[in-house]
Design an enzyme around this catalytic site. Structure first.
Site, short mmCIF file in Angstrom:
data_model
loop_
_atom_site.label_atom_id
_atom_site.label_comp_id
_atom_site.label_asym_id
_atom_site.label_seq_id
_atom_site.Cartn_x
_atom_site.Cartn_y
_atom_site.Cartn_z
N TYR A 24 -7.48 57.58 108.05
CA TYR A 24 -6.47 56.64 107.61
C TYR A 24 -7.16 55.44 106.97
O TYR A 24 -8.38 55.29 107.04
CB TYR A 24 -5.55 56.26 108.76
CG TYR A 24 -4.92 57.48 109.43
CD1 TYR A 24 -4.55 58.59 108.67
CD2 TYR A 24 -4.73 57.54 110.80
CE1 TYR A 24 -3.99 59.71 109.25
CE2 TYR A 24 -4.16 58.67 111.39
CZ TYR A 24 -3.79 59.75 110.62
OH TYR A 24 -3.25 60.86 111.20
N ARG B 188 -7.24 52.40 118.08
CA ARG B 188 -7.71 53.80 118.12
C ARG B 188 -8.82 53.95 117.09
O ARG B 188 -8.65 53.57 115.93
CB ARG B 188 -6.58 54.77 117.82
CG ARG B 188 -7.07 56.20 117.62
CD ARG B 188 -6.03 57.26 117.91
NE ARG B 188 -6.01 57.59 119.32
CZ ARG B 188 -5.64 58.78 119.80
NH1 ARG B 188 -5.24 59.75 119.00
NH2 ARG B 188 -5.63 59.01 121.10
N CYS C 223 -3.22 75.86 122.19
CA CYS C 223 -2.99 76.87 121.15
C CYS C 223 -2.70 76.21 119.79
O CYS C 223 -2.96 76.79 118.74
CB CYS C 223 -1.83 77.78 121.53
SG CYS C 223 -0.21 76.99 121.53
N ARG D 230 -0.76 66.37 124.76
CA ARG D 230 -0.14 67.70 124.73
C ARG D 230 0.18 68.19 126.13
O ARG D 230 1.08 69.01 126.31
CB ARG D 230 -1.05 68.67 123.99
CG ARG D 230 -1.06 68.43 122.48
CD ARG D 230 -2.11 69.25 121.78
NE ARG D 230 -3.45 68.87 122.21
CZ ARG D 230 -4.54 69.59 121.96
NH1 ARG D 230 -4.45 70.72 121.29
NH2 ARG D 230 -5.72 69.17 122.36
N ALA E 20 7.38 86.62 127.47
CA ALA E 20 8.80 86.55 127.09
C ALA E 20 9.67 86.88 128.30
O ALA E 20 10.60 86.15 128.64
CB ALA E 20 9.10 87.49 125.93
N LYS F 59 -10.86 81.63 125.50
CA LYS F 59 -9.41 81.62 125.66
C LYS F 59 -8.96 81.91 127.09
O LYS F 59 -7.83 82.34 127.33
CB LYS F 59 -8.76 82.61 124.69
CG LYS F 59 -8.85 82.18 123.24
CD LYS F 59 -8.25 83.20 122.29
CE LYS F 59 -6.77 83.29 122.39
NZ LYS F 59 -6.18 84.19 121.39
#
Length: 850
Positions: free
Chosen positions: A168, A216, A343, A317, A392, A429
């Protein structure tokens, strides 16, 4: 438990109940006009209720011309009321609110209307260079930061944060890897620090002394030549302290290099990877310091804090995945925490994807829908049989149980977790594997009836007599269909990852998507020499950018040889044959591992059994269509919330109607697709489109829908049209060659527009049930000669005798006539004036299309 993590802390006038901050993460929850939405308020309030001490509101523009839409702004007084509503909501629930002041430089380019400001001239192409910001503009931006800070105070924020990281504008000035100016704002460290320090001083000047100013900043630059070292950052932090900064928020990463992976670190990076950097900066500066970097476990956070490395931690997250993270940790309910697995499918990938409406989360399908997805107890408890114990099936069962239903999971194998568990076998993973195990353990703790080694059959359905049935049996690997595919050296990638096949020697992996590349890594770790053959121009094409960077780096580090643009044509004993650049090439190997994708397992017998017994039948996850895990959990969650709705139940007892659509990549076609997909319980959507990169990009946003299918081909080809019409209940013929292309190729226009209509009519008549298929033909105002300017000089405006110079209008008139005279039982043209009617041969009375 976790005494340091949940100890209070005071920073100037800001008192916090614990040491956890929700960082400023881009969400796209703001309104398009940059104002606060109720969605954004609900998102923050949910995390405050979950026990978070400080919510730092996401990147907020300070400068109107460079403020992108769908992101917040404080560049004008008009934004204060909405932000005041947000801070009031946060305060009402006992939280504290900060806001991150931001000028995004290159990052605002996601909105083409936003002005891009860069520190110094930046060549984009040999012909185009983005000019560096002028001295006058620098003064303007500095003023805007101060004005925005003043507005933040008026809006009720408890602190402000200046963003001096991630490419930025302030970071772009500070870093010699980006700033190539030769005036007083470039060159030496002191000059490069001038602009961000001016910004900090202006911000400090416009807030009360009791309000802390956060900053930051990156611990150091990554992958940038002449970039900031950690010693440079420490030196700047000391200057920033003198200028008015009270708190350091230590991050990593930039958006112009592979350093992007550190901004939103994926599962490939170690948890807490940046904490040692933060600890060094804290020690050298003596400043209050916040640690950042894949902190998703309360024990991890406690260890970081109790050891004195930092004073607070960011859990970002982790709170997207579980908004109740803080309360669960404080109450010792650690096993109940739903952990982020890094992920990046829903958060960063959605933020980066300009077509994604807002961020989502694989682990938390309610993210961004907090109010509408509130778990409510059902007043109509059902026994729901779920075939399949993958994520699922587990997500559906857990949510159903929370609502008071009685789910039963029947899993054909001896373990839960499905392919998500298997994915966790790949290098780096393991957190996915642990998440799959955790979901299974959660289901068991909730008392859900789980039956392993129990494939669902008609007899099982009839024995259990469920009120509803969910097919979550998942997908299976697509078989290689070339000569030699049944050779003994051919092995499935899933068999490799599961440990069923233990390979050694020289390996060729066929397929360079995520599964293929991770299988290649898995084999390389075990000493195999691996070559990967991918038919597309790039490998890892199905991975988001942060994971793709990480996997690619590890692929080359492991010595794996990826070969792109190669089509496998044959497998022989000891080799794989492929065609690359028009030449046949042999790739020697001891084994060929196939990883070319998955397709849904056949669940027709399950559907038949449910139809026979009048049981509502639902399909979710890969059982509907092989896709990503995030699609599976979202569909499972949404179904569990609505399964007892009478309309949903009624639709699930019927077969979906299939709509075949031409012209699906045009403006009208895209909007039609959206409308049909919003009625997913009623329709399957099939689209015919020419294979092109442009059309692939247009249709990409729909590919994750389980009821969406694309057939690549040409409307002029009858066999393709016949394939599209077969099995369709409705045909919407929108596609056509339009002006100006139609004016440039008159003959092609007539062949395409009239020919496609004739093909559709012929294909409908060739079906076993032509009278059951309903055709809707879309005409055009060009048939009346009244199109918008520029109007062709030869157009006469007569719909009976259109100008021969307007080949588009002429072709549409002729096509419509062919529909009128087709003899089809059911058809409709938009030239007819009767509302929602169809023409039935031999009848005067019109019938509605249903």
């Amino acid at each position: 438990m976790f005494q340091t993590l949940f100890s209070p802390v005071k920073i100037k006038g800001l008192e916090l109940k614990n040491r956890i901050m929700l960082p400023a993460m881009g969400t796209k929850f703001a309104n398009k006009d940059r104002t606060v939405s109720q969605q954004l308020i609900d998102y923050h309030v949910e995390r405050v209720k979950g026990g978070c001490a400080l919510n730092m509101v996401e990147v907020t523009s300070v400068h109107t011309p460079s403020a992108p839409r769908k992101y917040l702004s404080l560049s004008d007084d008009k934004y204060i009321p909405g932000l005041k509503k947000l801070t009031d909501a946060i305060h009402k629930e006992g939280g504290k609110a900060g806001i991150q002041l931001w000028q995004g430089s290159l990052a605002v380019g996601t909105d083409k209307a936003a002005m891009i400001l860069v520190a110094s001239d930046m060549p984009v192409t040999p012909e185009i260079t983005i000019p560096g910001i002028t001295i006058e503009q620098i003064k303007e931006i500095v003023y805007c930061y101060g004005a925005a800070a003043k507005r933040a105070v008026e809006a009720g924020f408890d602190c402000v944060e200046v963003h001096v990281a991630h490419n930025y504008l302030p970071h772009s000035f500070l870093s010699a890897g980006i700033n190539h100016r030769t005036d007083k704002y470039g060159g030496s460290f002191e000059n490069r620090a001038r602009f961000p320090l001016e910004v900090i001083r202006e911000v400090k000047k416009n807030v009360p002394d009791s309000m802390p100013v956060f900053m930051r900043i990156d611990a150091h630059d990554d992958y940038l030549e002449n970039g900031l070292t950690i010693d440079d950052v420490i030196a700047f932090c000391k200057l920033a302290k003198e200028a008015g900064v009270d708190v350091l928020d230590i991050s990593r990463g930039n958006i112009i290099s592979a350093g992007l992976k550190y901004e939103v670190p994926p599962i490939d990076l170690p948890r807490g990877f940046n904490i040692d950097n933060a600890a060094k900066i804290k020690k050298e500066t003596g400043m209050f310091t916040i640690g950042v970097g894949r902190i998703n476990d309360p024990a991890q956070a406690e260890e970081i804090l109790s050891s004195g490395k930092v004073d607070m931690v960011v859990i970002g997250r982790g709170q997207l995945a579980d908004p109740m993270f803080c309360n669960k940790a404080k109450e010792g309910k650690v096993d109940d925490i739903v952990r982020c697995v890094g992920c990046n499918q829903g958060c960063y990938d959605s933020c980066e994807n300009v077509k994604a409406h807002h961020i989502t989360c694989l682990r938390n399908p309610a993210l961004g829908r907090e109010k509408e997805c509130e778990i409510k107890k059902t007043n109509k408890p059902q026994r729901v049989l779920i075939a399949g114990g993958g994520i699922a099936g587990l997500q559906a069962a857990i949510t159903l149980k929370q609502r008071g239903h009685n789910p039963i999971i029947c899993e054909a194998s001896d373990r839960l977790g499905g392919q998500f568990y298997l994915a966790g076998q790949a290098p780096r993973k393991d957190e996915m594997k642990q998440a799959a195990i955790h979901m299974g353990e959660t289901a068991k703790r909730m008392g859900i009836d789980i039956r392993l080694n129990t494939p669902v059959t008609q007899s099982v359905i009839e024995e259990i007599k469920p009120d509803s049935f969910i097919n979550a049996i998942g997908s299976e690997e697509i078989k290689l269909r070339v000569p030699g595919a049944d050779n003994k050296i051919v092995v499935k990638s899933h068999d490799v990852l599961s440990g069923k096949e233990n390979l050694s020697g020289n390996i060729v992996v066929i397929g360079g998507g995520m599964v293929g590349m991770e299988t290649a890594e898995y084999l390389a770790e075990r000493g195999c020499k691996v070559t990967v053959l991918e038919m597309l121009p790039e490998f890892c094409a199905d991975l988001g950018s942060t994971r793709k960077i990480s996997v690619t780096e590890n692929i080359y580090k492991a010595g794996i040889n990826p070969v792109t643009n190669v089509m496998v044509t044959e497998v022989k004993e000891g080799s794989v044959i492929g065609k690359k650049d028009g030449k046949e090439t042999t790739y020697p190997c001891d084994y060929a591992v196939v990883a070319i994708g998955t397709r849904s397992k056949n669940g027709e017998n399950l559907k038949t059994a449910c139809r026979k017994n009048n049981i509502p039948y639902f399909v979710i996850g890969d059982a509907a269509k092989g896709r990503r895990a995030i699609n599976a959990t979202r569909e499972a969650f949404d179904l569990a919330l609505s399964i007892d709705d009478e309309t949903v139940q009624a639709e699930a007892k019927k077969e979906k109607k299939t709509v075949f659509l031409t012209g699906g990549t045009g403006t009208m076609g895209v909007e039609t697709i959206k409308q049909l997909l919003s009625r997913s319980g009623r329709f399957n959507v099939r689209v015919l489109a020419r294979r092109s990169q442009k059309n692939k990009e247009v249709l990409k946003e729909f590919m994750s829908y389980p009821n969406f299918e694309v057939i690549w081909g040409d409307m002029k080809d009858y066999d393709t049209i016949y394939r599209c019409v077969t099995g369709a209940d409705y045909v919407l013929h929108i596609g056509a060659m339009v002006s100006p292309a139609a004016d440039k190729d008159p003959e092609g226009t007539l062949r395409t527009n009239i020919g496609s209509t004739l093909n559709i009519i012929k294909a409908i008549k060739a079906q076993p049930n032509p009278d059951a298929i309903k055709l809707a033909y879309v005409g055009t105002v060009a048939e009346t000669g009244s199109r918008t300017a520029p109007i062709h000089w030869g157009r006469c405006g007569d719909p009976v005798k259109p100008s021969i110079h307007d080949y588009y209008g002429l072709s549409k008139v002729v096509s419509e006539r062919e529909v009128f005279e087709s003899g089809l039982k059911y058809w409709k043209s938009n030239k007819q004036k009767k509302k929602k009617t169809i023409k039935k041969r031999g009848e005067k009375k019109k019938k509605k299309i249903k």
